[in-house]
Design an enzyme around this catalytic site. Structure first.
Site, mmCIF file in Angstrom:
data_model
loop_
_atom_site.group_PDB
_atom_site.id
_atom_site.type_symbol
_atom_site.label_atom_id
_atom_site.label_comp_id
_atom_site.label_asym_id
_atom_site.label_seq_id
_atom_site.Cartn_x
_atom_site.Cartn_y
_atom_site.Cartn_z
ATOM 1 N N HIS A 1 33.940 -67.922 -20.470
ATOM 2 C CA HIS A 1 32.554 -67.059 -20.288
ATOM 3 C C HIS A 1 32.015 -67.381 -18.853
ATOM 4 C CE1 HIS A 1 28.928 -65.115 -22.749
ATOM 5 N NE2 HIS A 1 28.875 -64.812 -21.206
ATOM 6 N N GLU B 1 32.369 -69.067 -29.484
ATOM 7 C CA GLU B 1 32.254 -69.790 -28.278
ATOM 8 C C GLU B 1 31.866 -71.161 -28.598
ATOM 9 O OE1 GLU B 1 30.514 -67.569 -25.184
ATOM 10 O OE2 GLU B 1 32.059 -66.182 -25.518
ATOM 11 N N GLY C 1 27.525 -48.691 -18.330
ATOM 12 C CA GLY C 1 26.322 -48.963 -17.920
ATOM 13 C C GLY C 1 26.198 -49.368 -16.595
ATOM 14 N N SER D 1 26.403 -41.763 -25.062
ATOM 15 C CA SER D 1 26.083 -40.310 -24.328
ATOM 16 C C SER D 1 26.943 -40.232 -23.072
ATOM 17 C CB SER D 1 24.639 -40.360 -24.094
ATOM 18 O OG SER D 1 24.078 -41.528 -23.206
ATOM 19 N N ILE E 1 35.005 -58.339 -21.212
ATOM 20 C CA ILE E 1 33.820 -59.105 -20.471
ATOM 21 C C ILE E 1 32.222 -58.812 -20.931
ATOM 22 C CG2 ILE E 1 35.105 -59.428 -18.355
ATOM 23 C CD1 ILE E 1 32.872 -56.347 -18.508
ATOM 24 N N ARG F 1 30.860 -59.155 -25.242
ATOM 25 C CA ARG F 1 30.513 -60.437 -25.741
ATOM 26 C C ARG F 1 31.857 -60.459 -26.793
ATOM 27 N NH1 ARG F 1 27.328 -61.839 -22.802
ATOM 28 N NH2 ARG F 1 25.128 -61.979 -22.915
ATOM 29 N N ILE G 1 27.460 -52.617 -15.437
ATOM 30 C CA ILE G 1 28.713 -53.238 -15.301
ATOM 31 C C ILE G 1 29.845 -52.124 -15.292
ATOM 32 C CG2 ILE G 1 30.159 -55.052 -16.073
ATOM 33 C CD1 ILE G 1 27.372 -56.536 -17.076
HETATM 34 P P1 NAP Z 1 23.755 -51.717 -19.502
HETATM 35 O O1 NAP Z 1 23.497 -51.188 -18.220
HETATM 36 O O2 NAP Z 1 22.526 -51.377 -20.576
HETATM 37 O O3 NAP Z 1 24.974 -50.683 -19.872
HETATM 38 C C1 NAP Z 1 25.274 -50.874 -21.411
HETATM 39 C C2 NAP Z 1 26.040 -49.401 -21.646
HETATM 40 O O4 NAP Z 1 26.717 -49.434 -22.870
HETATM 41 C C3 NAP Z 1 25.357 -48.244 -21.595
HETATM 42 O O5 NAP Z 1 25.932 -47.461 -20.814
HETATM 43 C C4 NAP Z 1 25.481 -47.846 -23.044
HETATM 44 O O6 NAP Z 1 25.544 -46.120 -22.727
HETATM 45 C C5 NAP Z 1 26.461 -48.371 -23.750
HETATM 46 N N1 NAP Z 1 26.430 -48.727 -24.976
HETATM 47 C C6 NAP Z 1 25.181 -49.170 -25.575
HETATM 48 N N2 NAP Z 1 25.566 -48.972 -26.946
HETATM 49 C C7 NAP Z 1 26.569 -48.538 -27.203
HETATM 50 C C8 NAP Z 1 27.500 -48.175 -28.438
HETATM 51 N N3 NAP Z 1 26.859 -48.561 -29.532
HETATM 52 N N4 NAP Z 1 28.723 -47.595 -28.245
HETATM 53 C C9 NAP Z 1 29.154 -47.492 -27.136
HETATM 54 N N5 NAP Z 1 28.222 -47.756 -25.882
HETATM 55 C C10 NAP Z 1 27.128 -48.236 -25.972
HETATM 56 O O7 NAP Z 1 24.076 -53.230 -19.491
HETATM 57 P P2 NAP Z 1 25.008 -53.907 -18.403
HETATM 58 O O8 NAP Z 1 23.912 -54.633 -17.551
HETATM 59 O O9 NAP Z 1 26.050 -53.363 -17.879
HETATM 60 O O10 NAP Z 1 25.629 -55.304 -19.396
HETATM 61 C C11 NAP Z 1 26.530 -54.897 -20.391
HETATM 62 C C12 NAP Z 1 26.760 -55.945 -21.418
HETATM 63 O O11 NAP Z 1 27.753 -57.003 -20.798
HETATM 64 C C13 NAP Z 1 25.558 -57.105 -21.651
HETATM 65 O O12 NAP Z 1 24.705 -56.467 -22.732
HETATM 66 C C14 NAP Z 1 26.190 -58.176 -21.879
HETATM 67 O O13 NAP Z 1 26.450 -58.305 -23.302
HETATM 68 C C15 NAP Z 1 27.670 -58.212 -21.254
HETATM 69 N N6 NAP Z 1 27.788 -59.126 -20.211
HETATM 70 C C16 NAP Z 1 28.563 -60.115 -20.166
HETATM 71 C C17 NAP Z 1 28.730 -60.982 -19.054
HETATM 72 C C18 NAP Z 1 29.700 -62.013 -19.343
HETATM 73 O O14 NAP Z 1 29.402 -63.258 -18.528
HETATM 74 N N7 NAP Z 1 30.973 -61.828 -19.455
HETATM 75 C C19 NAP Z 1 27.694 -61.195 -18.080
HETATM 76 C C20 NAP Z 1 26.596 -60.085 -18.271
HETATM 77 C C21 NAP Z 1 26.681 -59.044 -19.121
HETATM 78 P P3 NAP Z 1 25.007 -45.437 -23.903
HETATM 79 O O15 NAP Z 1 23.400 -45.517 -24.053
HETATM 80 O O16 NAP Z 1 25.222 -43.869 -23.556
HETATM 81 O O17 NAP Z 1 25.617 -45.781 -25.131
#
Ligand code: NAP
Length: 316
Positions: A282, A264, A156, A179, A233, A235, A158
């Site tokens: 985190h 955490e 996605g 997908s 990075i 959850r 990130i």
């Molecule tokens: P995003 O743009 O919505 O991207 C999420 C990706 O995950 C999408 O490409 C989606 O693609 C895929 N996905 C969803 N469900 C899935 C599944 N069941 N199996 C495999 N892939 C799946 O979100 P983002 O902005 O990149 O953020 C992603 C996550 O990073 C957040 O939800 C958050 O939990 C985490 N995060 C962590 C920190 C930190 O401090 N460490 C900071 C920010 C965010 P498909 O729909 O094709 O599956």
């Protein structure tokens, strides 16, 4: 916004808190001892129309149920695993998050963690500070990052930013998502075990949902193997933590670099003594610049809601 009663669940950001206090009627949940919070919410329920939560404390079903006037949950995070989205949909409560503004910082950290792990930057820093260099001689050789095959779970916002950075290091990119992303030019695996078997560095960057809880299990760790490393990075609950500890202890996995943990701020103590592990608390989005931008987005969403304008980053 003066009339908007906002429940802030956690002391997440000083600027956000002071702006909410200046612009709204602010209720600080954490200032009440845990055993009296239900009572605090009940006694202020008539005034609370918004919740501002984050990745630690969001809006669970009980809190939402206790707030009949709740109209919006504006999360100071992109991940919404701490918000009961179904309940919000059911009640017609709007939900917003903070996408995009934190993407680059989290991607930077993913690359930083990977290099720190493979090149043993944290361990060798301790080696120098302890005086061991002078007494034991040079540190042993480490592992190259450039050119390593990167596997990303969740391509996605990130995930893509991590991929772009890793490409600049000459790393072939592959990924697993629900997908295929056809225009990326990256190799798609529809099966996570196949991805894990075919990469050196497996980076978790998907949202936490029922489907992705423990998506990195014993089989995935074994597929990654003793020459592979895991970087999380996303959850903490994406990874079966006891299985991760066992795989590291038994040498079935080459290493791990973690920003997030299952419980955490508790981190399995067994990891503390391992040289093939990097641990940070985190901090993915924890820079001054990004946290200010996240705070502004929370405030702008609340303002838009009050003024009956389109929300900037609506999820529900
Ligand atoms: P995003 O743009 O919505 O991207 C999420 C990706 O995950 C999408 O490409 C989606 O693609 C895929 N996905 C969803 N469900 C899935 C599944 N069941 N199996 C495999 N892939 C799946 O979100 P983002 O902005 O990149 O953020 C992603 C996550 O990073 C957040 O939800 C958050 O939990 C985490 N995060 C962590 C920190 C930190 O401090 N460490 C900071 C920010 C965010 P498909 O729909 O094709 O599956």
């Amino acid at each position: 916004m003066e009339s908007l009663g906002v429940l802030l669940t956690f002391p997440m950001n000083a600027y956000l808190e002071s702006e909410l206090a200046r612009r709204c009627k602010l209720f600080r949940l954490w200032e009440t001892p845990p055993e009296r919070r239900q009572e605090f919410i009940r006694s202020n329920a008539a005034a609370i129309r918004a919740i501002v939560g984050n990745s630690h404390a969001g809006a669970d079903a009980d809190t939402i149920d206790a707030l009949p006037k709740l109209e919006i949950v504006s999360s100071f995070s992109v991940g919404l695993d701490k918000v009961d989205l179904d309940k919000c949909r059911e009640r017609g409560i709007r939900v917003t998050n903070t996408p995009d503004v934190l993407t680059e910082d989290v991607a930077d950290l993913a690359i930083g963690l990977t290099i720190a792990l493979l090149r043993r930057i944290c361990v060798t820093d301790r080696f120098v500070r302890s005086g061991a260099w002078a007494t034991q001689g040079d540190y042993r050789l480490t592992t190259r990052f450039n050119g390593k095959t990167i596997g990303i779970i969740g391509l996605g916002r990130i995930g893509m930013s991590v991929a772009k950075r890793a490409e600049a290091f000459g790393c072939p990119i592959s990924y697993y998502s629900r997908s295929e992303k056809p225009n990326t030019g990256y190799k798609y695996y529809s099966n996570l075990l196949d991805l894990a078997s075919n990469c050196h560095v497996l980076i978790v960057a998907c949202p936490l949902t029922d489907e992705t809880r423990h998506i990195v299990n014993r089989d995935v760790l074994d597929a990654l193997g003793p020459k592979g490393v895991l970087v999380n990075i996303g959850r903490g609950p994406h990874v079966d933590e006891p299985e991760l500890v066992a795989a590291l202890r038994e040498g079935r996995l080459g290493g791990a670099a973690l920003d997030v943990y299952e419980h955490e701020p508790h981190v399995p103590e067994e990891l503390f003594g391992m040289d093939n592990v990097v641990l940070v608390p985190h901090i993915g989005s924890a820079t001054n610049e990004t946290r200010d931008a996240m705070a502004d987005l929370v405030l702008q969403n609340l303002e838009a809601h009050v003024m009956n304008k389109p929300l900037l980053t609506p999820v529900v």
